[in-house]
Design an enzyme around this catalytic site. Structure first.
Site, PDB file in Angstrom:
ATOM      1  N   GLU A 113      -4.857  -3.286  -6.794  1.00 48.28           N
ATOM      2  CA  GLU A 113      -5.049  -4.039  -5.551  1.00 48.28           C
ATOM      3  C   GLU A 113      -5.862  -5.304  -5.815  1.00 48.28           C
ATOM      4  OE1 GLU A 113      -4.224  -3.682  -2.364  1.00 48.28           O
ATOM      5  OE2 GLU A 113      -3.583  -1.615  -2.058  1.00 48.28           O
ATOM      6  N   SER A 160       0.794  -1.238   0.000  1.00 46.47           N
ATOM      7  CA  SER A 160       0.000   0.000   0.000  1.00 46.47           C
ATOM      8  C   SER A 160       0.823   1.284   0.000  1.00 46.47           C
ATOM      9  CB  SER A 160      -0.958   0.007   1.187  1.00 46.47           C
ATOM     10  OG  SER A 160      -1.998  -0.928   0.983  1.00 46.47           O
TER      11      SER A 160
END
Length: 295
Positions: A166, A65
């Site tokens: 993601e 992230s």
């Protein structure tokens, strides 16, 4: 001894002392890193002078992230250029929702998809709460990974790679290694951000607000710093498979008491150590940097 000879001798002594001090500092970093039982890369730079210390600065590490920071920056550059407004209501489609393995509060709140969120809120979710769905929508609005890479290229940064979403990483663990950064690349991004001028004033304030108020990683860069230290940062964390954790990361800009800024990027990869030890490695490296510059 002539005055010039004294000057040259003094200069040589100072240079040698500086080299030895740098070597001692980096040995401290190596000793801390050994507890991770994996690969560790780190960069610590005093923004105002460029003085820096490194551990594997050119080695690539999976960002996880952490990559939401350059994604958000690419999106904000489009806002500043007038292509988007922070007030724009963005449709989050059913196909945008990441899988259950990926952290996503907005997916949990809207499991059926097909709902609207302001661009401002998408940025906050992605940066402050590390929401995977929000990040993927931002990538889509940027024109896909290629759009983010084009933005990074415009900044002159070549060793940060945003290549997958993601959602894709949630389906294939190996893809996280493609979304990579070197410590050197991460520190260069932080340096550009710390200098200012990349964004309009209000846009820059918004970005710093979101990464300063981030709810993740309280035991990493911030973990051993004095309470109240202003730290604008972005973490990244993978899952653990067969006792190996691919990514435990934190990069950020730490405000020192005298107004200077410490740029810190720490990546812990392929580690056999438990969560608290990986976090502690990051916290201790950050504190070692703090202690070097705060007397």
């Amino acid at each position: 001894m002539r005055r010039l000879d004294v000057f040259l001798l003094t200069a040589v002594v100072l240079i040698l002392s500086s080299i030895l001090n740098a070597q001692d500092f980096e040995k401290k970093l190596e000793k801390i890193a050994s507890d991770a039982k994996g690969r560790v890369g780190a960069g610590i730079m005093l923004a105002e002078t460029g003085e820096s210390s490194w551990l594997n600065p050119d080695e690539s590490f999976p960002m996880q992230s952490v990559y939401k920071l350059p994604i958000a920056m690419a999106m904000l550059s489009k806002v500043d250029s007038g292509l988007f407004s922070l007030d724009s209501m963005i449709l989050v489609k059913k196909e945008d929702l990441v899988g259950k393995r990926v952290h996503s509060p907005i997916r949990d709140q809207n499991p059926a998809g097909n709902f609207y969120v302001s661009l401002r809120d998408l940025l906050r979710y992605a940066l402050s709460e590390s929401d995977g769905t929000a990040s993927d929508v931002l990538i889509r609005l940027c024109g896909g990974p290629r759009g983010v890479m084009k933005y990074l290229s415009s900044l002159g940064i070549k060793d940060i790679h945003v290549l997958n979403t993601e959602k894709q990483m949630g389906l294939d663990n190996s893809l996280q290694y493609k979304n990579s950064s070197t410590p050197g690349g991460a520190v260069r991004l932080l340096l550009l951000l710390s200098k200012g001028g990349l964004f309009k004033t209000e846009t820059e304030k918004l970005l710093f607000k979101d990464i300063t108020e981030a709810s993740t990683g309280i035991n990493r860069i911030k973990g051993m710093l004095p309470r109240g230290t202003i730290t604008a940062h972005k973490t990244g964390t993978s899952g653990t498979d067969k006792g190996i954790t691919a990514a435990t990361n934190d990069i950020g800009i730490v405000s020192l008491p005298d107004g200077r800024h410490l740029l810190i990027a720490i990546f812990v990869s392929d580690s056999k150590a438990p969560d608290n030890v990986r976090d502690s490695v990051i916290a201790r490296i950050a504190k070692t940097g703090w202690d070097k510059y705060v007397k």
